[in-house]
Design a protein around this motif. Sequence first.
Motif, PDB file in Angstrom:
ATOM      1  N   ARG A  25      37.552   0.856 -66.384  1.00  0.00           N
ATOM      2  CA  ARG A  25      38.774   1.491 -66.142  1.00  0.00           C
ATOM      3  C   ARG A  25      38.725   1.713 -65.313  1.00  0.00           C
ATOM      4  NH1 ARG A  25      38.824   5.339 -70.537  1.00  0.00           N
ATOM      5  NH2 ARG A  25      39.859   6.699 -69.027  1.00  0.00           N
ATOM      6  N   LEU A  26      37.804   2.495 -64.149  1.00  0.00           N
ATOM      7  CA  LEU A  26      38.232   2.117 -63.104  1.00  0.00           C
ATOM      8  C   LEU A  26      38.950   0.922 -61.631  1.00  0.00           C
ATOM      9  CD1 LEU A  26      34.721   3.078 -61.434  1.00  0.00           C
ATOM     10  CD2 LEU A  26      36.825   4.483 -61.618  1.00  0.00           C
ATOM     11  N   PRO A  27      39.978   2.067 -61.295  1.00  0.00           N
ATOM     12  CA  PRO A  27      41.030   1.367 -60.429  1.00  0.00           C
ATOM     13  C   PRO A  27      40.428   0.718 -59.538  1.00  0.00           C
ATOM     14  CG  PRO A  27      41.448   3.622 -60.013  1.00  0.00           C
ATOM     15  CD  PRO A  27      40.591   3.232 -61.317  1.00  0.00           C
ATOM     16  N   PRO A  28      40.832  -0.417 -58.870  1.00  0.00           N
ATOM     17  CA  PRO A  28      39.615  -0.967 -57.677  1.00  0.00           C
ATOM     18  C   PRO A  28      40.079   0.309 -56.610  1.00  0.00           C
ATOM     19  CG  PRO A  28      41.581  -2.014 -58.203  1.00  0.00           C
ATOM     20  CD  PRO A  28      42.322  -0.968 -58.880  1.00  0.00           C
ATOM     21  N   ALA A  29      38.476   0.184 -56.053  1.00  0.00           N
ATOM     22  CA  ALA A  29      38.446   0.642 -54.995  1.00  0.00           C
ATOM     23  C   ALA A  29      38.864   0.206 -53.327  1.00  0.00           C
ATOM     24  CB  ALA A  29      36.928   0.161 -54.675  1.00  0.00           C
ATOM     25  N   PRO A  30      39.035   1.142 -52.269  1.00  0.00           N
ATOM     26  CA  PRO A  30      40.318   1.547 -51.766  1.00  0.00           C
ATOM     27  C   PRO A  30      38.296   0.706 -50.463  1.00  0.00           C
ATOM     28  CG  PRO A  30      39.323   3.438 -51.962  1.00  0.00           C
ATOM     29  CD  PRO A  30      38.916   2.992 -53.210  1.00  0.00           C
ATOM     30  N   PRO A  31      39.440  -0.179 -49.523  1.00  0.00           N
ATOM     31  CA  PRO A  31      38.244  -0.323 -48.518  1.00  0.00           C
ATOM     32  C   PRO A  31      37.807   0.593 -47.945  1.00  0.00           C
ATOM     33  CG  PRO A  31      40.769  -1.117 -47.924  1.00  0.00           C
ATOM     34  CD  PRO A  31      40.209   0.086 -49.141  1.00  0.00           C
ATOM     35  N   ALA A  32      36.080   0.483 -47.631  1.00  0.00           N
ATOM     36  CA  ALA A  32      35.250   0.729 -47.652  1.00  0.00           C
ATOM     37  C   ALA A  32      34.255   2.253 -48.066  1.00  0.00           C
ATOM     38  CB  ALA A  32      34.823   1.072 -45.954  1.00  0.00           C
ATOM     39  N   ALA A  33      35.305   2.160 -49.616  1.00  0.00           N
ATOM     40  CA  ALA A  33      35.123   3.598 -49.870  1.00  0.00           C
ATOM     41  C   ALA A  33      33.375   4.231 -50.291  1.00  0.00           C
ATOM     42  CB  ALA A  33      35.535   3.094 -51.276  1.00  0.00           C
ATOM     43  N   PRO A  34      33.385   5.160 -49.740  1.00  0.00           N
ATOM     44  CA  PRO A  34      31.463   5.644 -49.434  1.00  0.00           C
ATOM     45  C   PRO A  34      30.633   5.951 -50.601  1.00  0.00           C
ATOM     46  CG  PRO A  34      33.301   7.361 -49.289  1.00  0.00           C
ATOM     47  CD  PRO A  34      34.000   6.467 -49.340  1.00  0.00           C
ATOM     48  N   TYR A  35      31.373   6.359 -51.629  1.00  0.00           N
ATOM     49  CA  TYR A  35      30.751   6.487 -53.156  1.00  0.00           C
ATOM     50  C   TYR A  35      29.516   5.557 -53.707  1.00  0.00           C
ATOM     51  CZ  TYR A  35      36.168   6.849 -53.481  1.00  0.00           C
ATOM     52  OH  TYR A  35      37.204   6.409 -53.596  1.00  0.00           O
ATOM     53  N   GLU A  36      30.661   4.437 -53.714  1.00  0.00           N
ATOM     54  CA  GLU A  36      30.663   2.668 -54.647  1.00  0.00           C
ATOM     55  C   GLU A  36      29.130   2.034 -55.164  1.00  0.00           C
ATOM     56  OE1 GLU A  36      34.278   1.338 -55.901  1.00  0.00           O
ATOM     57  OE2 GLU A  36      33.987   3.399 -55.222  1.00  0.00           O
ATOM     58  N   TYR A  37      28.859   3.225 -53.909  1.00  0.00           N
ATOM     59  CA  TYR A  37      27.225   2.584 -54.830  1.00  0.00           C
ATOM     60  C   TYR A  37      26.945   3.533 -56.320  1.00  0.00           C
ATOM     61  CZ  TYR A  37      26.124   7.413 -52.285  1.00  0.00           C
ATOM     62  OH  TYR A  37      26.769   8.363 -51.935  1.00  0.00           O
ATOM     63  N   ASP A  38      27.405   4.241 -56.211  1.00  0.00           N
ATOM     64  CA  ASP A  38      26.912   5.394 -57.894  1.00  0.00           C
ATOM     65  C   ASP A  38      27.047   4.307 -58.744  1.00  0.00           C
ATOM     66  OD1 ASP A  38      26.596   7.839 -56.505  1.00  0.00           O
ATOM     67  OD2 ASP A  38      28.224   8.781 -56.463  1.00  0.00           O
ATOM     68  N   LEU A  39      28.501   3.612 -58.783  1.00  0.00           N
ATOM     69  CA  LEU A  39      28.220   2.719 -59.455  1.00  0.00           C
ATOM     70  C   LEU A  39      27.304   2.009 -60.222  1.00  0.00           C
ATOM     71  CD1 LEU A  39      32.431   2.131 -58.952  1.00  0.00           C
ATOM     72  CD2 LEU A  39      31.189   3.552 -60.675  1.00  0.00           C
ATOM     73  N   ASP A  40      26.455   1.698 -59.301  1.00  0.00           N
ATOM     74  CA  ASP A  40      25.425   0.737 -59.493  1.00  0.00           C
ATOM     75  C   ASP A  40      24.160   1.720 -60.442  1.00  0.00           C
ATOM     76  OD1 ASP A  40      25.339  -0.852 -57.354  1.00  0.00           O
ATOM     77  OD2 ASP A  40      23.632   0.252 -55.817  1.00  0.00           O
ATOM     78  N   GLU A  41      24.252   2.643 -60.860  1.00  0.00           N
ATOM     79  CA  GLU A  41      23.794   3.901 -61.534  1.00  0.00           C
ATOM     80  C   GLU A  41      23.938   3.282 -63.338  1.00  0.00           C
ATOM     81  OE1 GLU A  41      20.312   5.392 -63.000  1.00  0.00           O
ATOM     82  OE2 GLU A  41      21.564   6.017 -60.641  1.00  0.00           O
ATOM     83  N   VAL A  42      25.526   2.374 -63.316  1.00  0.00           N
ATOM     84  CA  VAL A  42      26.147   2.437 -64.712  1.00  0.00           C
ATOM     85  C   VAL A  42      24.949   0.388 -65.153  1.00  0.00           C
ATOM     86  CG1 VAL A  42      27.582   0.714 -66.019  1.00  0.00           C
ATOM     87  CG2 VAL A  42      28.150   2.919 -64.689  1.00  0.00           C
TER      88      VAL A  42
END
Length: 90
Positions: A63-80
Amino acid sequence: MTDPDAEVRQRACRTVADGKDRDPALADSMAELLDDPIRPVRVVAVYGLARHDDERCVEGARRLPPAPPAAPYEYDLDEVWRYKLRRDDR
């Protein structure tokens, strides 16, 4: 995790996510942040739920909206992804 300041909510959620306490009430508090208006808070909530082996992380990530370009926290989603691997190996 209920502080009006988004940065405080985000840090509190990360502290719980990375901590050793697996109290279901903590997972419920993180799940409440899945609808937070601030996307980085939602990402950390998804991360925390995944770390707590809570199935709600999957729907939260979807349900997350699209990430803004170069968002620094997206690697956290690897945990899913890691959560799904653990879940499916059971």
